[in-house]
Design a protein around this motif. Sequence first.
Motif, PDB file in Angstrom:
ATOM      1  N   ASN A   1      12.280  13.797  43.600  1.00 48.18           N
ATOM      2  CA  ASN A   1      12.722  12.459  44.023  1.00 48.18           C
ATOM      3  C   ASN A   1      11.841  11.373  43.418  1.00 48.18           C
ATOM      4  O   ASN A   1      11.430  10.423  44.080  1.00 48.18           O
ATOM      5  CB  ASN A   1      12.750  12.354  45.550  1.00 48.18           C
ATOM      6  CG  ASN A   1      13.879  13.165  46.158  1.00 48.18           C
ATOM      7  OD1 ASN A   1      14.804  13.593  45.455  1.00 48.18           O
ATOM      8  ND2 ASN A   1      13.815  13.395  47.449  1.00 48.18           N
ATOM      9  N   GLY A   2      11.543  11.548  42.141  1.00 49.61           N
ATOM     10  CA  GLY A   2      10.792  10.557  41.386  1.00 49.61           C
ATOM     11  C   GLY A   2       9.281  10.677  41.475  1.00 49.61           C
ATOM     12  O   GLY A   2       8.567  10.025  40.703  1.00 49.61           O
ATOM     13  N   LYS A   3       8.764  11.504  42.389  1.00 51.50           N
ATOM     14  CA  LYS A   3       7.320  11.652  42.546  1.00 51.50           C
ATOM     15  C   LYS A   3       6.825  12.800  41.669  1.00 51.50           C
ATOM     16  O   LYS A   3       7.281  13.928  41.786  1.00 51.50           O
ATOM     17  CB  LYS A   3       6.961  11.908  43.999  1.00 51.50           C
ATOM     18  CG  LYS A   3       5.464  12.004  44.229  1.00 51.50           C
ATOM     19  CD  LYS A   3       5.144  12.227  45.707  1.00 51.50           C
ATOM     20  CE  LYS A   3       3.643  12.329  45.937  1.00 51.50           C
ATOM     21  NZ  LYS A   3       3.320  12.548  47.370  1.00 51.50           N
ATOM     22  N   LYS A   4       5.856  12.496  40.823  1.00 46.38           N
ATOM     23  CA  LYS A   4       5.348  13.486  39.884  1.00 46.38           C
ATOM     24  C   LYS A   4       4.361  14.421  40.569  1.00 46.38           C
ATOM     25  O   LYS A   4       3.439  13.988  41.249  1.00 46.38           O
ATOM     26  CB  LYS A   4       4.673  12.795  38.696  1.00 46.38           C
ATOM     27  CG  LYS A   4       4.238  13.730  37.576  1.00 46.38           C
ATOM     28  CD  LYS A   4       3.669  12.939  36.404  1.00 46.38           C
ATOM     29  CE  LYS A   4       3.233  13.843  35.271  1.00 46.38           C
ATOM     30  NZ  LYS A   4       2.692  13.062  34.123  1.00 46.38           N
ATOM     31  N   LEU A   5       4.581  15.738  40.355  1.00 48.05           N
ATOM     32  CA  LEU A   5       3.667  16.727  40.896  1.00 48.05           C
ATOM     33  C   LEU A   5       2.491  16.937  39.950  1.00 48.05           C
ATOM     34  O   LEU A   5       2.561  16.641  38.755  1.00 48.05           O
ATOM     35  CB  LEU A   5       4.384  18.055  41.118  1.00 48.05           C
ATOM     36  CG  LEU A   5       5.604  18.059  42.033  1.00 48.05           C
ATOM     37  CD1 LEU A   5       6.078  19.492  42.243  1.00 48.05           C
ATOM     38  CD2 LEU A   5       5.299  17.396  43.372  1.00 48.05           C
ATOM     39  N   LYS A   6       1.425  17.505  40.484  1.00 47.67           N
ATOM     40  CA  LYS A   6       0.271  17.828  39.662  1.00 47.67           C
ATOM     41  C   LYS A   6       0.628  18.912  38.651  1.00 47.67           C
ATOM     42  O   LYS A   6       1.302  19.883  38.980  1.00 47.67           O
ATOM     43  CB  LYS A   6      -0.877  18.311  40.557  1.00 47.67           C
ATOM     44  CG  LYS A   6      -2.174  18.585  39.817  1.00 47.67           C
ATOM     45  CD  LYS A   6      -3.262  19.020  40.785  1.00 47.67           C
ATOM     46  CE  LYS A   6      -4.562  19.324  40.035  1.00 47.67           C
ATOM     47  NZ  LYS A   6      -5.630  19.769  40.975  1.00 47.67           N
ATOM     48  N   ALA A   7       0.179  18.754  37.404  1.00 45.46           N
ATOM     49  CA  ALA A   7       0.468  19.745  36.367  1.00 45.46           C
ATOM     50  C   ALA A   7      -0.262  21.047  36.675  1.00 45.46           C
ATOM     51  O   ALA A   7      -1.316  21.064  37.314  1.00 45.46           O
ATOM     52  CB  ALA A   7       0.069  19.219  34.998  1.00 45.46           C
ATOM     53  N   TYR A   8       0.317  22.149  36.195  1.00 39.43           N
ATOM     54  CA  TYR A   8      -0.250  23.465  36.425  1.00 39.43           C
ATOM     55  C   TYR A   8      -0.406  24.169  35.088  1.00 39.43           C
ATOM     56  O   TYR A   8       0.497  24.113  34.248  1.00 39.43           O
ATOM     57  CB  TYR A   8       0.684  24.283  37.324  1.00 39.43           C
ATOM     58  CG  TYR A   8       0.305  25.744  37.404  1.00 39.43           C
ATOM     59  CD1 TYR A   8      -0.526  26.208  38.414  1.00 39.43           C
ATOM     60  CD2 TYR A   8       0.758  26.657  36.462  1.00 39.43           C
ATOM     61  CE1 TYR A   8      -0.910  27.532  38.484  1.00 39.43           C
ATOM     62  CE2 TYR A   8       0.389  27.981  36.518  1.00 39.43           C
ATOM     63  CZ  TYR A   8      -0.441  28.415  37.528  1.00 39.43           C
ATOM     64  OH  TYR A   8      -0.813  29.730  37.576  1.00 39.43           O
ATOM     65  N   LYS A   9      -1.528  24.834  34.897  1.00 44.69           N
ATOM     66  CA  LYS A   9      -1.727  25.619  33.681  1.00 44.69           C
ATOM     67  C   LYS A   9      -2.503  26.880  34.029  1.00 44.69           C
ATOM     68  O   LYS A   9      -3.560  26.816  34.638  1.00 44.69           O
ATOM     69  CB  LYS A   9      -2.460  24.811  32.617  1.00 44.69           C
ATOM     70  CG  LYS A   9      -2.554  25.518  31.255  1.00 44.69           C
ATOM     71  CD  LYS A   9      -3.161  24.584  30.229  1.00 44.69           C
ATOM     72  CE  LYS A   9      -3.278  25.263  28.876  1.00 44.69           C
ATOM     73  NZ  LYS A   9      -1.976  25.589  28.283  1.00 44.69           N
ATOM     74  N   TYR A  10      -1.939  28.032  33.648  1.00 42.05           N
ATOM     75  CA  TYR A  10      -2.645  29.299  33.851  1.00 42.05           C
ATOM     76  C   TYR A  10      -3.941  29.263  33.042  1.00 42.05           C
ATOM     77  O   TYR A  10      -3.958  28.707  31.946  1.00 42.05           O
ATOM     78  CB  TYR A  10      -1.740  30.460  33.396  1.00 42.05           C
ATOM     79  CG  TYR A  10      -2.357  31.814  33.680  1.00 42.05           C
ATOM     80  CD1 TYR A  10      -2.182  32.393  34.919  1.00 42.05           C
ATOM     81  CD2 TYR A  10      -3.122  32.470  32.727  1.00 42.05           C
ATOM     82  CE1 TYR A  10      -2.780  33.614  35.202  1.00 42.05           C
ATOM     83  CE2 TYR A  10      -3.696  33.684  32.993  1.00 42.05           C
ATOM     84  CZ  TYR A  10      -3.529  34.250  34.235  1.00 42.05           C
ATOM     85  OH  TYR A  10      -4.108  35.464  34.512  1.00 42.05           O
TER      86      TYR A  10
END
Length: 465
Positions: A450-459
């Motif tokens: 809903n337009g809110k950016k989540l924190k990026a994830y990287k293995y």
Amino acid sequence: MYRIFVNGNIVELEKITVSAHPFNRTWPGKQRDPSQSETAYMVRCFGEGKLDVVIETKEEIKAAVIRPLSKNIALNTEKHKISFSLPANGKYAIEINGVHHAIHLLYQKSVNHSDFPKPTYWFKKGHYNVGLLKLKNGETVCIEKDAVVHGSLLAVDAKDITIYGDGILCGDWEERTERHGDIGFNNENIFQPEDIHTCGGIRTYRCNNISISGITVTDTASYAISFFATDKISIENVNVLGLWKYNCDGIDFFNSSNITVKDCFVRSFDDSMCMKGLTAFSYMNTENAHISNCVFWCDWGKNFDIGVASACKEIKNIVWENCDIIHNSSECIAISNGQWADVHDIVYKNINIEYAKSTEPLIFQSSDEQVYEADGATHVPVLINIHDRRRNWQGNISYEDDRTKIRNILIDNINVRMEQGIDQLPSIQVAKTTQKSVFENISIQNVFINGKKLKAYKYPNCKLI
């Protein structure tokens, strides 16, 4: 129930059968009971340019929506009528007073016959009962707009096959009786053509250069369209819907390569689109696939699925982009490396995913007498699930294996729209569950809810669980 007008002219509203609820079970020796299905509708329109649509209803309209929401189609709603305009070709679902009995509006360019070879089998206006039609090298099937072909198309060890037209291939002729009816032959470890017993809509084994354009596939007894050990596949402007029977996946690729899928609509009862591997064909990779500008609706299972069956050396170079998931059930994006493939260089980019408050919980049926009861609860499917849990059914068991890898995965620009009233966010799961398998370079970025950016994830931020 409805009357529909397109550019001022009343048009045919075709009935199709879909699953009524997410209610499923392991193959019980007989096909799913029709009481678990419901009637929905399909409107096929051909041409180009703007389309003005009016839908009249007998019941009062309390709510209406047209999907994909990403297309931002404005609806004008009155007491017994809705109207809207489509600026160009596209595949849509219109839901009036809820998700049940939806209208599927498929607006596409008409197939140009001069673009294809002269038909070997030419189905013009009318209904045709062909049963199982076995295709040979260089053969072409044309199904015209006003034709309905009740049958299945099968090719084994063939090449240069073309299937095209604006008509319907209906699989209602076929009765599935086998536990292995999903893959269509008796033993997934060994393929013998004489053991083929179930075909779904379109199926190929060990083929080369297959082209499918324009047609609509409906009411199949198994996977609607499936390819096994097949190289060079093109699928364009194809519609798959009216699926409600057990294991009715949309489009599946087993140990197949050099695949293009674009401008398609898939509503499946089971998984919408799969990239897999079977032991019988494990000498071939599943590789080099590009899926774009498609719309997916899954009534049970997963929308975009790699595995769990992953019996091949590599599953690689797979791209899903610029697609819409308008309904989902278990998992939207899934990599489930359950056997020994090296799954790598997989991209999901620019994907729009919709979560509806009407999404019902998945229930496994335990007896013939059990009926679906969900008490109005809202189910929130998993958004992304990446794991190496082992496959352990149908005699194709896989143990820990250092060949099992999931690496170089990019999931980028995922736009999630959740309807008001859903009180739980969808989950993102990355689970390395075995000691020997390898996870490397898994990136999940630019995910918006809903337009809110989540924190990026990287293995390797995930833990062994």
